[in-house]
Design a protein around this motif. Sequence first.
Motif, PDB file in Angstrom:
ATOM      1  N   MET A  89       1.091  -1.112   0.211  1.00 46.62           N
ATOM      2  CA  MET A  89       0.066  -0.172  -0.321  1.00 46.62           C
ATOM      3  C   MET A  89       1.305   1.153   0.315  1.00 46.62           C
ATOM      4  O   MET A  89       1.677   1.626   0.390  1.00 46.62           O
ATOM      5  N   ASN A  90       0.436   2.105  -1.111  1.00 46.82           N
ATOM      6  CA  ASN A  90       0.526   3.662  -0.784  1.00 46.82           C
ATOM      7  C   ASN A  90       0.341   4.780  -0.796  1.00 46.82           C
ATOM      8  O   ASN A  90       0.073   5.267  -2.095  1.00 46.82           O
ATOM      9  N   SER A  91      -0.149   4.842  -0.107  1.00 46.87           N
ATOM     10  CA  SER A  91      -0.758   6.221   0.233  1.00 46.87           C
ATOM     11  C   SER A  91      -0.385   7.864  -0.333  1.00 46.87           C
ATOM     12  O   SER A  91      -0.899   8.456  -0.332  1.00 46.87           O
ATOM     13  N   THR A  92       0.870   8.336  -0.423  1.00 44.43           N
ATOM     14  CA  THR A  92       2.307   8.380  -1.347  1.00 44.43           C
ATOM     15  C   THR A  92       1.513   9.274  -2.956  1.00 44.43           C
ATOM     16  O   THR A  92       1.506   9.989  -3.586  1.00 44.43           O
ATOM     17  N   MET A  93       0.905   7.992  -3.331  1.00 39.80           N
ATOM     18  CA  MET A  93       0.857   7.491  -5.033  1.00 39.80           C
ATOM     19  C   MET A  93      -0.596   8.928  -5.085  1.00 39.80           C
ATOM     20  O   MET A  93      -1.315   8.626  -4.110  1.00 39.80           O
ATOM     21  N   GLU A  94      -0.295   9.652  -7.100  1.00 35.97           N
ATOM     22  CA  GLU A  94      -1.488  10.275  -6.648  1.00 35.97           C
ATOM     23  C   GLU A  94      -2.310   9.417  -6.961  1.00 35.97           C
ATOM     24  O   GLU A  94      -2.151   8.617  -7.394  1.00 35.97           O
ATOM     25  N   ALA A  95      -3.867   9.770  -7.500  1.00 38.82           N
ATOM     26  CA  ALA A  95      -5.217   8.903  -7.653  1.00 38.82           C
ATOM     27  C   ALA A  95      -4.518   8.692  -9.211  1.00 38.82           C
ATOM     28  O   ALA A  95      -4.783   7.727  -9.896  1.00 38.82           O
ATOM     29  N   LEU A  97      -9.453  -0.028   8.664  1.00 36.06           N
ATOM     30  CA  LEU A  97      -9.971  -0.284   6.795  1.00 36.06           C
ATOM     31  C   LEU A  97      -8.603  -0.321   5.464  1.00 36.06           C
ATOM     32  O   LEU A  97      -8.653  -0.266   4.690  1.00 36.06           O
ATOM     33  N   THR A  98      -7.538  -0.285   5.618  1.00 34.15           N
ATOM     34  CA  THR A  98      -6.663  -0.189   4.732  1.00 34.15           C
ATOM     35  C   THR A  98      -5.637  -1.978   5.197  1.00 34.15           C
ATOM     36  O   THR A  98      -5.116  -1.719   4.121  1.00 34.15           O
ATOM     37  N   LYS A  99      -6.183  -2.305   6.168  1.00 36.89           N
ATOM     38  CA  LYS A  99      -5.830  -3.656   6.358  1.00 36.89           C
ATOM     39  C   LYS A  99      -6.057  -5.331   5.249  1.00 36.89           C
ATOM     40  O   LYS A  99      -4.295  -5.391   4.603  1.00 36.89           O
ATOM     41  N   ASP A 100      -7.314  -4.588   4.252  1.00 39.70           N
ATOM     42  CA  ASP A 100      -7.457  -5.826   2.883  1.00 39.70           C
ATOM     43  C   ASP A 100      -7.277  -4.380   1.588  1.00 39.70           C
ATOM     44  O   ASP A 100      -7.423  -4.924   0.859  1.00 39.70           O
ATOM     45  N   ALA A 101      -6.917  -3.276   2.081  1.00 44.86           N
ATOM     46  CA  ALA A 101      -7.242  -2.274   0.738  1.00 44.86           C
ATOM     47  C   ALA A 101      -6.086  -2.432   0.175  1.00 44.86           C
ATOM     48  O   ALA A 101      -4.189  -2.501   0.525  1.00 44.86           O
ATOM     49  N   ASP A 102      -5.273  -1.933  -1.514  1.00 40.15           N
ATOM     50  CA  ASP A 102      -4.455  -2.508  -2.216  1.00 40.15           C
ATOM     51  C   ASP A 102      -3.733  -1.055  -2.268  1.00 40.15           C
ATOM     52  O   ASP A 102      -2.775  -0.710  -2.506  1.00 40.15           O
ATOM     53  N   TYR A 103      -4.285  -0.166  -2.218  1.00 42.47           N
ATOM     54  CA  TYR A 103      -4.274   1.361  -1.947  1.00 42.47           C
ATOM     55  C   TYR A 103      -4.952   2.425  -0.928  1.00 42.47           C
ATOM     56  O   TYR A 103      -6.131   2.089  -0.986  1.00 42.47           O
ATOM     57  N   VAL A 104      -4.528   2.947  -0.245  1.00 47.19           N
ATOM     58  CA  VAL A 104      -5.116   3.872   0.632  1.00 47.19           C
ATOM     59  C   VAL A 104      -4.654   5.140   0.246  1.00 47.19           C
ATOM     60  O   VAL A 104      -3.691   5.724  -0.065  1.00 47.19           O
ATOM     61  N   ILE A 105      -5.554   5.833  -0.070  1.00 48.72           N
ATOM     62  CA  ILE A 105      -5.492   7.588   0.095  1.00 48.72           C
ATOM     63  C   ILE A 105      -6.409   7.885   1.778  1.00 48.72           C
ATOM     64  O   ILE A 105      -7.059   7.721   2.246  1.00 48.72           O
ATOM     65  N   TYR A 106      -5.273   9.107   2.080  1.00 42.26           N
ATOM     66  CA  TYR A 106      -5.386  10.050   3.015  1.00 42.26           C
ATOM     67  C   TYR A 106      -5.999  11.002   3.306  1.00 42.26           C
ATOM     68  O   TYR A 106      -4.996  11.320   2.604  1.00 42.26           O
ATOM     69  N   HIS A 107      -7.019  10.687   4.089  1.00 42.27           N
ATOM     70  CA  HIS A 107      -7.507  12.541   3.843  1.00 42.27           C
ATOM     71  C   HIS A 107      -7.021  13.379   5.155  1.00 42.27           C
ATOM     72  O   HIS A 107      -7.082  12.696   6.358  1.00 42.27           O
ATOM     73  N   ASP A 143      -1.951   8.044 -10.688  1.00 45.73           N
ATOM     74  CA  ASP A 143      -0.947   6.873 -10.570  1.00 45.73           C
ATOM     75  C   ASP A 143      -0.871   5.866 -10.335  1.00 45.73           C
ATOM     76  O   ASP A 143      -1.204   4.057 -10.917  1.00 45.73           O
ATOM     77  N   ILE A 144      -2.415   5.403  -9.584  1.00 46.95           N
ATOM     78  CA  ILE A 144      -3.531   4.821  -9.285  1.00 46.95           C
ATOM     79  C   ILE A 144      -3.541   4.298  -9.783  1.00 46.95           C
ATOM     80  O   ILE A 144      -3.799   2.881 -10.038  1.00 46.95           O
ATOM     81  N   ILE A 145      -4.522   4.488 -10.377  1.00 47.29           N
ATOM     82  CA  ILE A 145      -5.344   4.370 -11.362  1.00 47.29           C
ATOM     83  C   ILE A 145      -4.713   3.875 -12.665  1.00 47.29           C
ATOM     84  O   ILE A 145      -4.877   2.518 -13.274  1.00 47.29           O
ATOM     85  N   LYS A 146      -3.824   4.050 -13.207  1.00 48.79           N
ATOM     86  CA  LYS A 146      -2.795   3.702 -13.306  1.00 48.79           C
ATOM     87  C   LYS A 146      -2.183   2.303 -13.913  1.00 48.79           C
ATOM     88  O   LYS A 146      -1.822   1.514 -14.848  1.00 48.79           O
ATOM     89  N   GLU A 147      -1.226   1.841 -12.383  1.00 47.84           N
ATOM     90  CA  GLU A 147      -1.135   0.491 -11.885  1.00 47.84           C
ATOM     91  C   GLU A 147      -1.877   0.159 -12.250  1.00 47.84           C
ATOM     92  O   GLU A 147      -1.422  -1.332 -12.690  1.00 47.84           O
ATOM     93  N   ILE A 148      -3.469   0.443 -12.073  1.00 49.62           N
ATOM     94  CA  ILE A 148      -4.504  -0.963 -11.820  1.00 49.62           C
ATOM     95  C   ILE A 148      -4.892  -1.258 -13.048  1.00 49.62           C
ATOM     96  O   ILE A 148      -4.809  -2.512 -13.599  1.00 49.62           O
ATOM     97  N   VAL A 149      -5.144  -0.149 -14.430  1.00 52.13           N
ATOM     98  CA  VAL A 149      -5.338  -0.392 -15.265  1.00 52.13           C
ATOM     99  C   VAL A 149      -3.650  -1.176 -16.483  1.00 52.13           C
ATOM    100  O   VAL A 149      -4.260  -1.898 -17.229  1.00 52.13           O
ATOM    101  N   GLY A 150      -3.317  -1.061 -15.699  1.00 53.54           N
ATOM    102  CA  GLY A 150      -1.848  -1.668 -16.326  1.00 53.54           C
ATOM    103  C   GLY A 150      -1.913  -2.961 -15.979  1.00 53.54           C
ATOM    104  O   GLY A 150      -1.787  -3.371 -16.266  1.00 53.54           O
ATOM    105  N   LYS A 151      -2.963  -3.556 -15.062  1.00 51.81           N
ATOM    106  CA  LYS A 151      -2.667  -5.269 -14.458  1.00 51.81           C
ATOM    107  C   LYS A 151      -3.957  -5.485 -14.765  1.00 51.81           C
ATOM    108  O   LYS A 151      -3.786  -7.086 -15.236  1.00 51.81           O
TER     109      LYS A 151
END
Length: 325
Positions: free
Chosen positions: A1-7, A110-120, A9-17
């Motif tokens: 989980m990488n909370s610093t990734m911007e939206a 909530l972060t336990k089973d998350a592939d990505y986390v965005i903290y607000h 980059d997160i989506i780019k990584e997901i659609v790449g997989k």
Amino acid sequence: MNSTMEAKDIIKEIVGKHEVKHVVFVGCGASKADLYPAKYFLDQNAKQLRISHYTANEFNFATPTSVDENTVVISASLGGATPETVEANAVAKDKGATVISLTRMIDAPLTKDADYVIYHRFAENYAAKLEKTGYCLLLAVELLNQVEGYEHYEKMLNGFSKIYDLAQESAESARKAAKQFADRFKNEKVIYIMSSGATHEVAYSSSVCLMMEMQWINSGTFHAGEFFHGPFEIVDKDVPFILLMNDGKTRAIDSRALAFLDRFDAKTEVVDALDYGLSAHIEKEVLDYFNPFVITAVFRVYAEELSYAREHPLTKRRYMWKLSY
């Protein structure tokens, strides 16, 4: 989980997989409502993506068969410990979905089973309270643009660059009107709240959370477009209504409801995005999706003033967090 990734980059990584076909928004209460503008945005603009929006336990007990490795589940919980939403993440993972979670609490359940986390943020100011909604909407914009393409992508990004400051300024300027509202409505036993468009579930959360949960005021909520299909029968002189009025495509729906309320002299309070200059800052092609930001920020001030007038803090509870339920 990488909370610093911007939206992006997160989506780019997901659609790449994965070949993303289905986007599911999951939460409870105000967090569920905070996801709605993103759901509404995709409903309005996606041509191929399937879009769903669930309260968490509905998702858990009646999980759609369409949830699989081609699904992105976006979940949210302010404190990151809402049991139903934590469970929804586990259910989503078990089905092979990719999970993105939004929370303010680092290393929350909530972060336990998350592939990505965005903290607000949340408590810092009125704009901070909008970050959960904003990050979710930004994820939706990125999903649409990267999966299907979106012609108004840059206009949405421009809107994001302005909306937080505008919402903060709007909230700060609303104090006088909010005090007047509180004085008028402080003794009401029931208050009805309605809206339309992307702001539909702002009305919902204002009713079930700000009124019922935080003020113990009986409240009903419905879409302004549904007003004439049942609810308008209770309209009479001095019956209290709050109308959260949008600028943009669905304004005519809100205006029709307001005209009827005025016709029968209902006790009406209008919080209108137009009054706070939304359309002067956001381009018309994407205007609809930013209404909830201004209206949420402004109505929070209204709720605060109501709590002061009633001497009932917004933090006061009888049951929540105090009993096993």
